[in-house]
Scaffold this motif. Sequence first.
Motif, PDB file in Angstrom:
ATOM      1  N   VAL A  24    -121.372 -49.198  33.052  1.00 27.14           N
ATOM      2  CA  VAL A  24    -121.016 -47.806  33.340  1.00 27.14           C
ATOM      3  C   VAL A  24    -122.125 -47.124  34.131  1.00 27.14           C
ATOM      4  CG1 VAL A  24    -120.448 -45.568  32.323  1.00 27.14           C
ATOM      5  CG2 VAL A  24    -119.523 -47.657  31.317  1.00 27.14           C
ATOM      6  N   GLY A  25    -123.370 -47.343  33.710  1.00 29.26           N
ATOM      7  CA  GLY A  25    -124.488 -46.710  34.404  1.00 29.26           C
ATOM      8  C   GLY A  25    -124.584 -47.129  35.859  1.00 29.26           C
ATOM      9  N   PRO A  54    -119.652 -49.498  19.670  1.00 25.09           N
ATOM     10  CA  PRO A  54    -120.663 -49.691  20.714  1.00 25.09           C
ATOM     11  C   PRO A  54    -120.382 -48.879  21.969  1.00 25.09           C
ATOM     12  CG  PRO A  54    -119.310 -51.660  20.458  1.00 25.09           C
ATOM     13  CD  PRO A  54    -118.991 -50.764  19.305  1.00 25.09           C
ATOM     14  N   VAL A  55    -119.104 -48.615  22.256  1.00 29.90           N
ATOM     15  CA  VAL A  55    -118.765 -47.759  23.400  1.00 29.90           C
ATOM     16  C   VAL A  55    -119.324 -46.367  23.170  1.00 29.90           C
ATOM     17  CG1 VAL A  55    -116.896 -46.678  24.711  1.00 29.90           C
ATOM     18  CG2 VAL A  55    -116.691 -49.065  23.984  1.00 29.90           C
ATOM     19  N   ARG A  56    -119.092 -45.849  21.973  1.00 25.59           N
ATOM     20  CA  ARG A  56    -119.579 -44.511  21.641  1.00 25.59           C
ATOM     21  C   ARG A  56    -121.106 -44.452  21.742  1.00 25.59           C
ATOM     22  NH1 ARG A  56    -117.699 -44.399  16.899  1.00 25.59           N
ATOM     23  NH2 ARG A  56    -115.601 -43.780  17.578  1.00 25.59           N
ATOM     24  N   GLU A  57    -121.782 -45.495  21.218  1.00 25.78           N
ATOM     25  CA  GLU A  57    -123.250 -45.513  21.268  1.00 25.78           C
ATOM     26  C   GLU A  57    -123.745 -45.526  22.714  1.00 25.78           C
ATOM     27  OE1 GLU A  57    -127.027 -48.360  20.008  1.00 25.78           O
ATOM     28  OE2 GLU A  57    -125.110 -48.594  18.956  1.00 25.78           O
ATOM     29  N   ALA A  58    -123.116 -46.331  23.560  1.00 27.28           N
ATOM     30  CA  ALA A  58    -123.532 -46.412  24.959  1.00 27.28           C
ATOM     31  C   ALA A  58    -123.324 -45.083  25.677  1.00 27.28           C
ATOM     32  CB  ALA A  58    -122.766 -47.522  25.671  1.00 27.28           C
ATOM     33  N   LEU A  59    -122.176 -44.458  25.450  1.00 29.25           N
ATOM     34  CA  LEU A  59    -121.897 -43.196  26.120  1.00 29.25           C
ATOM     35  C   LEU A  59    -122.811 -42.081  25.629  1.00 29.25           C
ATOM     36  CD1 LEU A  59    -117.992 -43.218  26.375  1.00 29.25           C
ATOM     37  CD2 LEU A  59    -119.687 -43.894  28.095  1.00 29.25           C
ATOM     38  N   LEU A  60    -123.144 -42.098  24.340  1.00 33.83           N
ATOM     39  CA  LEU A  60    -124.087 -41.105  23.828  1.00 33.83           C
ATOM     40  C   LEU A  60    -125.468 -41.284  24.460  1.00 33.83           C
ATOM     41  CD1 LEU A  60    -123.108 -41.001  20.040  1.00 33.83           C
ATOM     42  CD2 LEU A  60    -122.927 -39.111  21.672  1.00 33.83           C
ATOM     43  N   THR A  61    -125.872 -42.538  24.670  1.00 36.68           N
ATOM     44  CA  THR A  61    -127.143 -42.803  25.340  1.00 36.68           C
ATOM     45  C   THR A  61    -127.125 -42.269  26.762  1.00 36.68           C
ATOM     46  OG1 THR A  61    -127.525 -44.790  24.004  1.00 36.68           O
ATOM     47  CG2 THR A  61    -128.746 -44.613  26.073  1.00 36.68           C
ATOM     48  N   GLY A  66    -128.341 -37.671  30.861  1.00 39.47           N
ATOM     49  CA  GLY A  66    -127.805 -36.728  31.838  1.00 39.47           C
ATOM     50  C   GLY A  66    -126.756 -37.285  32.769  1.00 39.47           C
ATOM     51  N   LEU A  67    -126.259 -38.528  32.511  1.00 38.22           N
ATOM     52  CA  LEU A  67    -125.242 -39.113  33.379  1.00 38.22           C
ATOM     53  C   LEU A  67    -123.819 -38.856  32.896  1.00 38.22           C
ATOM     54  CD1 LEU A  67    -126.689 -42.610  34.362  1.00 38.22           C
ATOM     55  CD2 LEU A  67    -126.586 -40.541  35.732  1.00 38.22           C
ATOM     56  N   VAL A  68    -123.658 -38.565  31.631  1.00 36.75           N
ATOM     57  CA  VAL A  68    -122.330 -38.397  31.024  1.00 36.75           C
ATOM     58  C   VAL A  68    -122.334 -37.104  30.228  1.00 36.75           C
ATOM     59  CG1 VAL A  68    -120.770 -39.336  29.243  1.00 36.75           C
ATOM     60  CG2 VAL A  68    -121.801 -40.864  30.939  1.00 36.75           C
ATOM     61  N   VAL A  78    -118.089 -38.324  33.693  1.00 39.09           N
ATOM     62  CA  VAL A  78    -119.334 -38.418  34.450  1.00 39.09           C
ATOM     63  C   VAL A  78    -119.844 -37.015  34.755  1.00 39.09           C
ATOM     64  CG1 VAL A  78    -120.404 -39.258  36.577  1.00 39.09           C
ATOM     65  CG2 VAL A  78    -118.585 -40.603  35.476  1.00 39.09           C
ATOM     66  N   ARG A  79    -121.117 -36.814  34.473  1.00 42.48           N
ATOM     67  CA  ARG A  79    -121.721 -35.517  34.732  1.00 42.48           C
ATOM     68  C   ARG A  79    -122.361 -35.501  36.105  1.00 42.48           C
ATOM     69  NH1 ARG A  79    -126.957 -33.079  34.100  1.00 42.48           N
ATOM     70  NH2 ARG A  79    -126.775 -30.840  33.712  1.00 42.48           N
TER      71      ARG A  79
END
Length: 232
Positions: A24-25, A54-61, A66-68, A78-79
């Motif tokens: 994603v990044g 793990p999806v939630r953890e990755a997106l929270l990271t 500042g990317l999401v 996406v931010r």
Amino acid sequence: MEILRVLGRPATSDSVVDQILVSVGTAIVEGRLRPGDDLNSVELARTFRSSRTPVREALLTLEREGLVEIAAHRRPRVRGLLLGEVREIYELRATLYGLVSRRIVEKAADSDIEVLRTCQREMDRAADAGDVDRYFWLTVGLRNNEAVIAGNATVGRVLDGVGVRTLQLRHLGLSPPGRLRTSAADHARLLRAYEERDAGLASALSETIVRRGLLAVESVGWTGDRSPRTSP
């Protein structure tokens, strides 16, 4: 992988969370996912054959970096940094990289300069081929090498603190026509300043490179809200 490095995660990790972070990044950085695009947790879980945890953890990271952005009762998306934020970040980067370049002149051994020469040769080849993605990641590697050679851990931490957010912008800034060759020529002049041990010139050139990156971002109409795609 640069995204894992900046996040302080092991580059050799093969966890599902890190796979999602890289996927994603990188898509955000390289412009395949743009500001405002939805990130479907269910689809990501299916793609990576995982639960949604793990999806939630990755997106929270990625949100912390500042990317999401994640809002209640809405899909993550996406931010995009607003132009005012972009200018502030680039002003900081220009100042810090000016300091980095000055310290390189003062501290670098001949072997360090040769590392930078190798980076420059690879960048020239990527620019000649018009390969925006390869050129971009090579410049990221060059800047990382510069920070290590400069030997200022505090400056390195500050640069990493804005690192992931700036990757998206730095990639975008290389997309206008002719931009790769201009950037490669600028970096070649910076390398000559290192070779000639001219601290003042190296610092000024490094700041100019960053500021030209900002001008390129502005030239493609970045607003932080579904910024337009551009052709290399």
